[in-house]
Design a protein around this motif. Sequence first.
Motif, mmCIF file in Angstrom:
data_model
loop_
_atom_site.group_PDB
_atom_site.id
_atom_site.type_symbol
_atom_site.label_atom_id
_atom_site.label_comp_id
_atom_site.label_asym_id
_atom_site.label_seq_id
_atom_site.Cartn_x
_atom_site.Cartn_y
_atom_site.Cartn_z
ATOM 1 N N THR A 26 7.008 25.228 -20.969
ATOM 2 C CA THR A 26 6.773 26.903 -20.102
ATOM 3 C C THR A 26 7.633 27.643 -20.039
ATOM 4 O O THR A 26 9.316 27.410 -20.375
ATOM 5 C CB THR A 26 6.105 25.925 -18.272
ATOM 6 O OG1 THR A 26 5.729 24.631 -18.537
ATOM 7 C CG2 THR A 26 6.502 27.109 -17.612
ATOM 8 N N PRO A 27 7.506 28.842 -20.416
ATOM 9 C CA PRO A 27 8.960 30.017 -20.404
ATOM 10 C C PRO A 27 9.618 29.599 -18.725
ATOM 11 O O PRO A 27 8.722 29.273 -17.389
ATOM 12 C CB PRO A 27 8.181 30.906 -20.463
ATOM 13 C CG PRO A 27 6.231 31.148 -19.677
ATOM 14 C CD PRO A 27 6.544 29.501 -20.232
ATOM 15 N N GLU A 33 4.905 36.567 -20.029
ATOM 16 C CA GLU A 33 5.083 36.214 -21.987
ATOM 17 C C GLU A 33 5.394 34.866 -22.356
ATOM 18 O O GLU A 33 6.314 34.243 -21.003
ATOM 19 C CB GLU A 33 6.063 37.402 -22.150
ATOM 20 C CG GLU A 33 4.813 38.960 -21.667
ATOM 21 C CD GLU A 33 3.781 39.166 -23.178
ATOM 22 O OE1 GLU A 33 3.571 38.534 -23.680
ATOM 23 O OE2 GLU A 33 2.967 39.621 -21.773
ATOM 24 N N PRO A 34 4.605 34.214 -23.091
ATOM 25 C CA PRO A 34 4.972 33.326 -23.479
ATOM 26 C C PRO A 34 6.330 33.250 -24.043
ATOM 27 O O PRO A 34 6.613 34.451 -24.666
ATOM 28 C CB PRO A 34 4.407 33.432 -24.880
ATOM 29 C CG PRO A 34 2.641 34.223 -24.486
ATOM 30 C CD PRO A 34 3.503 35.213 -23.919
ATOM 31 N N PRO A 35 6.776 32.390 -23.965
ATOM 32 C CA PRO A 35 8.725 32.033 -24.507
ATOM 33 C C PRO A 35 9.067 32.356 -26.089
ATOM 34 O O PRO A 35 7.333 32.627 -26.558
ATOM 35 C CB PRO A 35 8.948 30.242 -24.592
ATOM 36 C CG PRO A 35 7.971 29.495 -24.374
ATOM 37 C CD PRO A 35 6.756 30.588 -23.993
ATOM 38 N N LEU A 38 7.668 29.892 -29.166
ATOM 39 C CA LEU A 38 6.025 29.759 -29.151
ATOM 40 C C LEU A 38 5.703 30.792 -29.704
ATOM 41 O O LEU A 38 4.573 30.965 -29.978
ATOM 42 C CB LEU A 38 5.751 28.968 -27.910
ATOM 43 C CG LEU A 38 6.572 27.865 -27.463
ATOM 44 C CD1 LEU A 38 6.022 27.367 -26.216
ATOM 45 C CD2 LEU A 38 6.229 26.437 -29.308
ATOM 46 N N SER A 39 5.690 32.437 -29.296
ATOM 47 C CA SER A 39 4.933 33.175 -28.880
ATOM 48 C C SER A 39 4.699 33.597 -30.075
ATOM 49 O O SER A 39 3.741 34.242 -30.395
ATOM 50 C CB SER A 39 5.105 34.196 -28.145
ATOM 51 O OG SER A 39 6.985 35.116 -28.451
ATOM 52 N N TYR A 57 2.404 24.020 -22.087
ATOM 53 C CA TYR A 57 2.193 25.074 -21.743
ATOM 54 C C TYR A 57 0.932 25.849 -23.365
ATOM 55 O O TYR A 57 1.756 26.533 -23.857
ATOM 56 C CB TYR A 57 3.169 26.158 -21.870
ATOM 57 C CG TYR A 57 3.315 27.518 -21.255
ATOM 58 C CD1 TYR A 57 2.769 28.116 -19.980
ATOM 59 C CD2 TYR A 57 3.868 28.075 -22.302
ATOM 60 C CE1 TYR A 57 2.863 28.936 -20.049
ATOM 61 C CE2 TYR A 57 3.470 29.679 -21.488
ATOM 62 C CZ TYR A 57 3.014 30.359 -20.923
ATOM 63 O OH TYR A 57 2.557 31.570 -20.903
ATOM 64 N N GLN A 59 -1.531 27.791 -23.299
ATOM 65 C CA GLN A 59 -1.892 29.100 -23.273
ATOM 66 C C GLN A 59 0.282 29.644 -24.434
ATOM 67 O O GLN A 59 0.010 31.089 -24.491
ATOM 68 C CB GLN A 59 -1.806 30.125 -22.239
ATOM 69 C CG GLN A 59 -0.673 29.751 -21.363
ATOM 70 C CD GLN A 59 -0.826 28.732 -20.242
ATOM 71 O OE1 GLN A 59 -1.028 27.545 -20.813
ATOM 72 N NE2 GLN A 59 -0.453 29.178 -19.066
ATOM 73 N N GLY A 60 1.173 29.102 -24.515
ATOM 74 C CA GLY A 60 2.284 30.036 -25.191
ATOM 75 C C GLY A 60 1.915 29.897 -26.032
ATOM 76 O O GLY A 60 2.752 30.225 -27.180
#
Length: 216
Positions: A26-27, A33-35, A38-39, A57, A59-60
């Motif tokens: 998790t960010p 926004e994702p970290p 990972l994004s 996480y 979704q990241g």
Amino acid sequence: MEISWLGHSCFQLRGKNVNLITDPFTPQQESAEPPATLSKINASIITISHNHPGHNYVQGVGGNPRVVRGPGEYEINEVLITGVASYHDDEHGKSHGRNTIYVIHMDDLVICHLGDLGHALKEEQLEAVADADVLLVPISGGKSVTATQAAEIISQVEPHVVIPMHYHPTPDEQRPAQLDKFFREMGVEAIEPQPKFTVTKNSLPATMQVVLLTPR
């Protein structure tokens, strides 16, 4: 296979045809926004060892990956994954719940990600992970095994390669105390970190090797 550590318990296993991410974190910042680490990554598969922040996480990560959660056998894109039931503590999950160990068969290698394992391996768990070529093991203590317990687990499994995880490098680039303790427990000198580790079945070391990665 190319193995990169993205931080915490999150690794990228980059095979010939598959990109697999373990325990996406998790960010830390308060942002939707994702970290950044990972994004930019598209994965084929994500494994989640337990449903706690810092490990789930999904979704990241881009690429519409298949998500593996919990014990069982999974075959995705010619990657065989076995989820092995375990606990996040040494009280049968009473304090922190369940954890899943993943044994990942990919590119003729067997990678074992212990997640936030909180106890020594039981006989049935050891049997499931006994063929591991590369063992990704937490060392920080607290809610997972300590450096001492990690060394005991490594002696149980006897992998070719050990990569410590679930510790936090310090901003001043000094080695964390948990890492120094892990080196002592393993009887090895301090190891220089490297940005990634590339390995094939034929290049596995004959004697066990500890590999230290720099988080990306």
